[in-house]
Design a protein around this motif. Sequence first.
Motif, PDB file in Angstrom:
ATOM      1  N   ALA A  18      -6.370   2.557   4.691  1.00  0.00           N
ATOM      2  CA  ALA A  18      -5.836   1.787   3.565  1.00  0.00           C
ATOM      3  C   ALA A  18      -6.939   1.284   2.652  1.00  0.00           C
ATOM      4  O   ALA A  18      -6.799   1.304   1.417  1.00  0.00           O
ATOM      5  CB  ALA A  18      -5.015   0.608   4.098  1.00  0.00           C
ATOM      6  N   ALA A  22      -7.076   2.372  -1.195  1.00  0.00           N
ATOM      7  CA  ALA A  22      -6.960   1.329  -2.222  1.00  0.00           C
ATOM      8  C   ALA A  22      -8.168   1.349  -3.148  1.00  0.00           C
ATOM      9  O   ALA A  22      -8.034   1.202  -4.371  1.00  0.00           O
ATOM     10  CB  ALA A  22      -6.808  -0.038  -1.555  1.00  0.00           C
ATOM     11  N   LYS A  23      -9.341   1.546  -2.579  1.00  0.00           N
ATOM     12  CA  LYS A  23     -10.565   1.599  -3.385  1.00  0.00           C
ATOM     13  C   LYS A  23     -10.499   2.737  -4.399  1.00  0.00           C
ATOM     14  O   LYS A  23     -11.024   2.622  -5.511  1.00  0.00           O
ATOM     15  CB  LYS A  23     -11.781   1.768  -2.476  1.00  0.00           C
ATOM     16  CG  LYS A  23     -13.123   1.818  -3.199  1.00  0.00           C
ATOM     17  CD  LYS A  23     -14.264   1.879  -2.179  1.00  0.00           C
ATOM     18  CE  LYS A  23     -15.615   1.929  -2.877  1.00  0.00           C
ATOM     19  NZ  LYS A  23     -15.855   3.230  -3.535  1.00  0.00           N
ATOM     20  N   ASN A  27      -1.767   3.331  -4.661  1.00  0.00           N
ATOM     21  CA  ASN A  27      -0.912   2.172  -4.382  1.00  0.00           C
ATOM     22  C   ASN A  27      -0.642   2.116  -2.883  1.00  0.00           C
ATOM     23  O   ASN A  27       0.101   2.948  -2.351  1.00  0.00           O
ATOM     24  CB  ASN A  27       0.403   2.290  -5.151  1.00  0.00           C
ATOM     25  CG  ASN A  27       0.175   2.265  -6.652  1.00  0.00           C
ATOM     26  OD1 ASN A  27      -0.677   1.537  -7.140  1.00  0.00           O
ATOM     27  ND2 ASN A  27       0.938   3.072  -7.387  1.00  0.00           N
ATOM     28  N   VAL A  28      -1.241   1.161  -2.223  1.00  0.00           N
ATOM     29  CA  VAL A  28      -1.217   1.105  -0.759  1.00  0.00           C
ATOM     30  C   VAL A  28      -0.487  -0.153  -0.291  1.00  0.00           C
ATOM     31  O   VAL A  28      -0.755  -1.261  -0.776  1.00  0.00           O
ATOM     32  CB  VAL A  28      -2.653   1.094  -0.192  1.00  0.00           C
ATOM     33  CG1 VAL A  28      -2.624   1.000   1.336  1.00  0.00           C
ATOM     34  CG2 VAL A  28      -3.410   2.333  -0.624  1.00  0.00           C
ATOM     35  N   THR A  29       0.419   0.044   0.678  1.00  0.00           N
ATOM     36  CA  THR A  29       1.089  -1.077   1.343  1.00  0.00           C
ATOM     37  C   THR A  29       0.918  -0.902   2.847  1.00  0.00           C
ATOM     38  O   THR A  29       1.235   0.165   3.394  1.00  0.00           O
ATOM     39  CB  THR A  29       2.582  -1.125   1.003  1.00  0.00           C
ATOM     40  OG1 THR A  29       2.743  -1.276  -0.410  1.00  0.00           O
ATOM     41  CG2 THR A  29       3.259  -2.298   1.714  1.00  0.00           C
ATOM     42  N   ILE A 243      -8.912  -4.342   1.057  1.00  0.00           N
ATOM     43  CA  ILE A 243      -7.628  -3.814   0.587  1.00  0.00           C
ATOM     44  C   ILE A 243      -7.053  -4.703  -0.516  1.00  0.00           C
ATOM     45  O   ILE A 243      -6.633  -4.226  -1.576  1.00  0.00           O
ATOM     46  CB  ILE A 243      -6.641  -3.687   1.764  1.00  0.00           C
ATOM     47  CG1 ILE A 243      -7.138  -2.626   2.760  1.00  0.00           C
ATOM     48  CG2 ILE A 243      -5.233  -3.330   1.271  1.00  0.00           C
ATOM     49  CD1 ILE A 243      -6.436  -2.674   4.110  1.00  0.00           C
ATOM     50  N   GLU A 244      -7.038  -6.001  -0.264  1.00  0.00           N
ATOM     51  CA  GLU A 244      -6.504  -6.937  -1.263  1.00  0.00           C
ATOM     52  C   GLU A 244      -7.331  -6.933  -2.541  1.00  0.00           C
ATOM     53  O   GLU A 244      -6.777  -6.989  -3.650  1.00  0.00           O
ATOM     54  CB  GLU A 244      -6.451  -8.345  -0.671  1.00  0.00           C
ATOM     55  CG  GLU A 244      -5.367  -8.526   0.373  1.00  0.00           C
ATOM     56  CD  GLU A 244      -5.315  -9.934   0.912  1.00  0.00           C
ATOM     57  OE1 GLU A 244      -4.203 -10.449   1.122  1.00  0.00           O
ATOM     58  OE2 GLU A 244      -6.393 -10.532   1.136  1.00  0.00           O
ATOM     59  N   HIS A 246      -8.744  -4.566  -3.892  1.00  0.00           N
ATOM     60  CA  HIS A 246      -8.467  -3.367  -4.684  1.00  0.00           C
ATOM     61  C   HIS A 246      -6.978  -3.204  -4.974  1.00  0.00           C
ATOM     62  O   HIS A 246      -6.517  -2.103  -5.310  1.00  0.00           O
ATOM     63  CB  HIS A 246      -9.021  -2.126  -3.980  1.00  0.00           C
ATOM     64  CG  HIS A 246     -10.516  -2.053  -3.992  1.00  0.00           C
ATOM     65  ND1 HIS A 246     -11.278  -2.358  -2.887  1.00  0.00           N
ATOM     66  CD2 HIS A 246     -11.386  -1.735  -4.985  1.00  0.00           C
ATOM     67  CE1 HIS A 246     -12.564  -2.223  -3.201  1.00  0.00           C
ATOM     68  NE2 HIS A 246     -12.651  -1.846  -4.458  1.00  0.00           N
ATOM     69  N   GLY A 248      -4.283  -3.578  -2.966  1.00  0.00           N
ATOM     70  CA  GLY A 248      -3.361  -3.181  -1.912  1.00  0.00           C
ATOM     71  C   GLY A 248      -2.509  -4.340  -1.437  1.00  0.00           C
ATOM     72  O   GLY A 248      -2.864  -5.510  -1.605  1.00  0.00           O
TER      73      GLY A 248
END
Length: 496
Positions: A18, A22-23, A27-29, A243-244, A246, A248
Amino acid sequence: MSNEMIVIGGGIGGLTAAAFLAKDGFNVTVLEASNEWGGCAGKFARGQYLFPVGATLGMGFEEDGVHSLLFKELGIAAPSHFLLPTVMDIHFPNKTVHYYKDRSLFLEELTKHFPHLDRKLKPFYEEIWEIGAEVKKLMVNLPVLPAKTMSEWLLLIKSIRLQSVKLLPYLNQTFSSLLRKYELNDEKEFVALLDSQLIDSMQTTSYNCSAIIGAFALTIYHEGAFYLEGGLFEIAHSLTKAIEDHGGKLIKRAKVTSITKQNLKYEVVDQRNRSWSADHVICNLPIPNLAQLLEQSLLKKLSNSYQRKTDASHWGTMTLYLAIKEEVIPHDTPLFQQVLQGELHEMSEGNHLFLSLSKYGDTKRSPAGTRTLTVSTHTNLDHWRSKENYDQYKEALSRKMMEGVKKALPSIEEGMIHFIEGAPRAWERFTGRQQGMVGGFAQTKENALFNSLSHRTGIPNLWTCGDSVFPGAGTISVSISGYHVYRSIKTQIKRP
């Protein structure tokens, strides 16, 4: 561009995939069933005390180590850590072996405890370390096994050097063949010393362990073992922040109950009937868990290698979590220890313990003047299936484990503050892993190297990372598996 990514499971492998996705702007969840990140490398708290879920070393933080390189590529700092000159102490009933990082010191230590093996130990370990060095060179580009696509084959071929041919004679051998070569296979205590390392990293012993993978595992101990301030869960915290940062999304308490597919889109549904649509689904799950989530039409499309592993057996673990007063811990006590009990040198059911002690002054783990200790043993999950025997077996195994702990810390009961038992059901509740299974598949010839599971499930855009797929268990391996997924998705989407 198809760029909606759902990652199921917030263990280290899933978070690694992830973070890289994301980097790169996807679009990552990330959906995590529990209230903690890190999976088997997570944590839990009791009052002021914080306990790492598993008793494990930090590996791969040397300058050219996997974690160092991946964190550098992500552009983030690695968690605070320091090198352990003495990796651990290993306690036999009649001796204690210091497992030194330095190879010369380690051989001297072994010669002191096994003087009759003096002439055999050095050539044996030199061959082990030579195999390990060749494997490390092969891994520089993080190739995938088994290679499934042209790009994976090309990367594997690119990674092979002329000297790599040295590995060919070992490809179909077990580690026990190396012991027989040097007439060490009947040296029960020495074999137990090796098995105590292999069971934790390879989930099997020298008798069945792949020779190449086993040799690499024993070599890594001399590359560097580390203590992470707080615990291994700090890896997960660093990844979730990346992650956050970037863009995510990270969602806890989202236990996925089904994965379906209509047309080219996947739909993922959790226990609250919330749903997410995705172009790619990345499952940081054991294979039995994955099989339970897939609708029947998808389940039938899993590759044959996956189909064969949906009911494969795994180890479980029994773990004790203790908070203790500083005053009962001798000042020279190593942070990591193993205890071997019993005359048969078995590596499960309390006969082999791994102890992980918080460092003096690590207030992330406990208040000043106290420490936390995590103690684990492998256990056969068949022993825990009967409801009638479960509590009785847990009590007996807990007592046996504490007897072993007292061999390493004789006064521990005098300074006990907290005593918490983590049997397989507790592990199942915390990690969501079916029956509390841990460690992935044993790295036997049947499961290792070219017989490993690929991160490619056989179903387009459905991927797997974690300890069920190549390279296997441990934070280094699951991080590599997550990176493999990221790299495959990136390559696929870039393809015209």
